[in-house]
Design a protein around this motif. Structure first.
Motif, PDB file in Angstrom:
ATOM      1  N   ASN A  27     107.738 -30.147  29.956  1.00 47.23           N
ATOM      2  CA  ASN A  27     108.872 -30.089  30.877  1.00 47.23           C
ATOM      3  C   ASN A  27     110.202 -30.401  30.197  1.00 47.23           C
ATOM      4  N   LEU A  28     110.128 -30.910  28.971  1.00 53.58           N
ATOM      5  CA  LEU A  28     111.349 -31.347  28.288  1.00 53.58           C
ATOM      6  C   LEU A  28     112.114 -30.170  27.699  1.00 53.58           C
ATOM      7  N   SER A  84     103.684 -41.098  20.072  1.00 54.36           N
ATOM      8  CA  SER A  84     102.490 -41.856  19.702  1.00 54.36           C
ATOM      9  C   SER A  84     102.368 -43.166  20.464  1.00 54.36           C
ATOM     10  N   GLY A  85     103.490 -43.756  20.881  1.00 51.78           N
ATOM     11  CA  GLY A  85     103.446 -45.049  21.545  1.00 51.78           C
ATOM     12  C   GLY A  85     103.366 -44.981  23.049  1.00 51.78           C
ATOM     13  N   ASN A  86     103.709 -43.838  23.642  1.00 52.75           N
ATOM     14  CA  ASN A  86     103.720 -43.698  25.097  1.00 52.75           C
ATOM     15  C   ASN A  86     103.038 -42.383  25.451  1.00 52.75           C
ATOM     16  N   THR A  87     101.774 -42.465  25.838  1.00 53.38           N
ATOM     17  CA  THR A  87     100.995 -41.250  26.107  1.00 53.38           C
ATOM     18  C   THR A  87     101.497 -40.484  27.320  1.00 53.38           C
ATOM     19  N   ALA A 114     103.313 -37.294  26.489  1.00 52.93           N
ATOM     20  CA  ALA A 114     102.522 -36.092  26.212  1.00 52.93           C
ATOM     21  C   ALA A 114     102.301 -35.281  27.483  1.00 52.93           C
ATOM     22  N   GLN A 115     102.206 -35.978  28.648  1.00 56.70           N
ATOM     23  CA  GLN A 115     101.999 -35.282  29.921  1.00 56.70           C
ATOM     24  C   GLN A 115     103.221 -34.455  30.325  1.00 56.70           C
ATOM     25  N   GLY A 153     104.877 -35.244  16.495  1.00 54.65           N
ATOM     26  CA  GLY A 153     105.683 -36.239  17.194  1.00 54.65           C
ATOM     27  C   GLY A 153     106.780 -36.855  16.363  1.00 54.65           C
ATOM     28  N   ASN A 154     107.021 -36.358  15.134  1.00 56.17           N
ATOM     29  CA  ASN A 154     108.012 -36.960  14.245  1.00 56.17           C
ATOM     30  C   ASN A 154     109.392 -36.323  14.353  1.00 56.17           C
TER      31      ASN A 154
END
Length: 758
Positions: free
Chosen positions: A613-614, A602-605, A608-609, A622-623
């Motif tokens: 890849n993770l 939520s703090g670093n968009t 999301a990109q 996001g929790n």
């Protein structure tokens, strides 16, 4: 004398116009070669003359072999076993020895200790805990101590029933200097039996120095007088090695240039923090919620609060220059303020503070760093990177190496390479040395080691005693490895060693200061936390690093990125590349960098990109994190972990992406606390690390192809092979011209014969 041209004329008989052209081509072919040969010959003569002249000059400088005098054992006093008593001081600094064993009749070792400029040093002494061989003869053995090559004390050596012994050495303050000092221990140990001397058993006469031995400096701290040249003191000091109480602050806007400069200084200061890093990164508004502290404040002038502007000695002008001002804050605590009207100049000011040669020039409390002043240093560094792998002993040590005494003698050359260094193919060593002529040349030799791996040896000879050379390329089995030192060892054997040789009769060897070492670094890159600082640092500088931060970064996120750069900047030098972008500003065209990002979904968009890849992807809300085929996560556990993962960058070939992700600020804080401990950093392995709430870690490997091949650039190839390349170009051109001339001549002969036949 019949020339080649005469032969050609006779064969052609009537050369005519075509043969004249042939002759011209032939002359054109021969002339460059002749000129080249003359140039080479002239250069060789010049080099020979220059070399002889240099050798004459060098011999004048280096004829004296470093030979620390030893005391006559009979007259040497017994060791002082009482610790010196001095007036109490506020601070002491201990420099401990590594465990070391001195072997042979004459052997020595050195310990280097550093005296800071801001120390008002009151005393220095050494405590030596040692053991000696039970076979040594105390009447003929002694040990001598020296500070900066000046002998200061000698003591008798004797065996004490197998017990360790302690002695103390008072070091005269008039021999101690600011900066590095060398403390030398030289042992003169003899062996006797009932029939006489048995020194040929060289491993039996030894002196062991324990790692509990140390040099202690007692000092008071000087008043910094707001002098920039004292930086990083008083913000970092030897009596506060963790940096506790130091804040590096940026404005509340956290502009990109401010954050880049703050991260550079964070990495630089973290080199001195030792086992734990307590330096804090924050915004100006966060300072008010903390107790009074030492502060380094970095801010665009437009973002700087009025209370700080009013304290400045001078405001920046419109030229874009940066101002560095050392003042006190409202609590009378040290404040180093860095500001400019141009955001990009703040990083240049940070580089100036990191560059000791520039910083030492700023003896006042105000420095003006001109915009673009660092570009010359950056460009020079880029140019020298291709040739910086060539070193001489003078470059590394300031002098040559002396070896004194019979039997095995060895010394280390500590290499000026960064921790990310890996040796590439083409490494070479050229040692120039000389030695005494009283050796048993059938048994005497020199050996060179890469770390502890032997690389080359050569037997010594009487014919070359006044000037010998060992020239070799690094063997294939050490390519792709790293080492902190080269070890040079001489075995100086003497025939008919008498029992009590004078010191002047001892065999010696000397490696000249002009001896050269060529150490090209490998460009191979392995994506793993246990591979050191690569790829984010290269040759000791940050290697095209881009920090992608949230649009409104929290203190935890800033500190997590700061601790990450501290980990990868363990040898941070100025003028590395660090850029900062907000997640909302990032696009794929900006991706040709080694990217580091941290935060929550939520703090670093940006997260999301790259989520797809993770290895551990964020859940939809996001929790928490999702499980994968290597680790199944329980629902509760998945919400309490932080993940560090290295990836091949999806934005650029041969670039890397490091993601530090958490489901909340608490999980990010846990990652930050983990990275503050230098011993825990060493536990990071493979390419993915999961850290839970109790700081237990799980290491996993997801990258199948560990190696990312990054071949040398064209410029690097030219530098490495420029001699071969020049020769190849000239030789190829000459052969082509000669072939062309021969073909024309043969065609002319054939045409001429056809005309005669007709």
């Amino acid at each position: 004398m019949t020339t080649l041209m005469d032969i050609v004329k006779k064969k052609i008989k009537r050369p005519g116009k075509i043969s004249a052209v042939c002759l011209m081509l032939f002359i054109l072919t021969i002339t460059p070669l002749a000129a080249y040969a003359l140039n080479v010959n002239a250069a060789a003569v010049s080099n020979t003359r220059g070399k002889k002249q240099a050798e004459k000059t060098d011999s004048k400088k280096e004829d004296e072999i470093h030979l620390l005098p030893v005391a006559e054992p009979e007259s040497a006093p017994l060791p002082d076993q009482n610790e010196p008593v001095y007036e109490p001081v506020s601070h002491t600094q201990d420099n401990f020895f590594y465990r070391k064993t001195l072997k042979g009749i004459y052997s020595s070792t050195d310990l280097y200790f550093y005296v800071e400029d801001y120390w008002d040093t009151k005393y220095v002494y050494a405590k030596i805990q040692y053991d000696v061989s039970q076979l040594i003869e105390s009447a003929a053995s002694s040990v001598t101590f020296a500070i900066n090559d000046v002998p200061i004390q000698s003591n008798k050596l004797e065996y004490k029933d197998g017990n360790s012994q302690i002695l103390y050495v008072k070091i005269p303050m008039d021999q101690v200097r600011s900066g590095y000092n060398s403390f030398s221990i030289s042992a003169y140990a003899r062996l006797f039996d009932q029939q006489g001397c048995v020194d040929d058993y060289s491993d039996a006469n030894w002196l062991g120095i324990a790692d509990t031995s140390y040099i202690r400096c007692g000092y008071e701290s000087r008043d910094p007088e707001h002098r920039i040249s004292f930086y990083p003191y008083p913000f970092m000091s030897t009596y506060n090695p963790t940096g506790k109480g130091l804040f590096i602050a940026v404005s509340d806007e956290a502009a990109s240039g401010e954050v880049a400069a703050a991260m550079s200084l964070m990495a630089d200061l973290s080199k001195q923090t030792g086992k734990r890093n307590e330096i804090e990164l924050c915004r100006i508004s966060d300072l008010k919620s903390n107790s009074p502290s030492d502060t380094i404040l970095i801010s665009d002038y437009n973002n700087l609060p009025a209370e700080y502007k009013d304290k400045m000695t001078k405001a920046p002008d419109s030229s874009g220059n940066a101002i560095v001002n050392f003042i006190d804050d409202s609590n009378l605590k040290p404040l180093l303020l860095i500001t400019s009207n141009d955001d990009s100049s703040l990083k240049e000011a940070a580089d100036m503070l990191m560059d000791e040669s520039r910083r030492k020039q700023e003896t006042g409390n105000l420095a003006v760093v001109e915009k673009g002043s660092g570009e010359q240093a950056v460009n020079a560094a880029k140019q020298s990177d291709l040739t910086a792998w060539n070193y001489t002993l003078e470059d590394i040590m300031g002098s040559g190496l002396s070896f004194v005494g019979p039997f095995h003698q060895e010394k280390y050359v500590y290499l000026p390479v960064s921790r990310d260094f890996v040796l590439a193919q083409g490494g070479k060593v050229v040692l120039k040395f000389r030695y005494s002529e009283n050796l048993d040349f059938k048994r005497s030799l020199i050996t060179v080691f890469w770390g502890d791996v032997p690389c080359a040896s050569k037997r010594l000879s009487q014919e070359k005693a006044s000037g010998d050379e060992l020239n070799f390329e690094m063997p294939a089995d050490v390519i792709g490895t790293s080492a902190a030192s080269l070890k040079i060892a001489f075995d100086l054997e003497i025939p008919d060693l008498i029992c009590t040789p004078r010191q002047s009769d001892m065999p010696w060897a000397y490696v000249s200061r002009e001896s050269a070492i060529f150490l090209p670094p490998a460009a191979d890159m392995r994506l793993s936390f246990d591979s050191g600082v690569s790829p984010f640092s290269r040759n000791g500088k940050f290697n095209d690093v881009l920090l992608v931060i949230g649009d409104n970064p929290t203190p935890v996120e800033l500190n997590l990125l700061g601790q990450t750069l501290a980990m990868y900047g363990r040898e941070a030098k100025p003028y590395g590349t660090i850029l900062v972008k907000r997640a909302g500003e990032f696009n794929k065209d900006d991706g040709d960098y080694n990217i580091i990002t941290a935060g929550t979904l939520s703090g670093n968009t940006f997260l999301a990109q790259v989520n797809n890849n993770l290895a551990f992807q964020f859940s939809q809300d996001g929790n928490s994190f999702e499980s994968n085929d290597q680790l199944i996560l329980s629902r509760e556990y998945a919400g309490k972990i932080g993940v560090m993962q290295l990836l091949k960058s999806p934005y650029s070939l041969n670039r890397t992406l490091l993601v530090l992700a958490g489901s909340s600020q608490d999980t990010l804080k846990n990652l930050e606390d983990y990275l503050r401990d230098s011993s825990k950093r060493e536990e990071l392995k493979k390419d993915c690390v999961v850290i839970d709430a109790n700081q237990n870690i799980t290491t996993l490997k997801f990258i199948k192809a560990e190696e990312v091949k990054e071949g040398p650039t064209l410029a690097e190839k030219l530098v490495r092979n420029k001699k071969s390349l020049v020769f190849t170009v000239i030789a190829t051109s000459a052969m082509f011209l000669m072939l062309f001339a021969v073909i024309i001549i043969l065609l002319r002969i054939r045409v001429y014969r056809k005309k005669n036949e007709e």
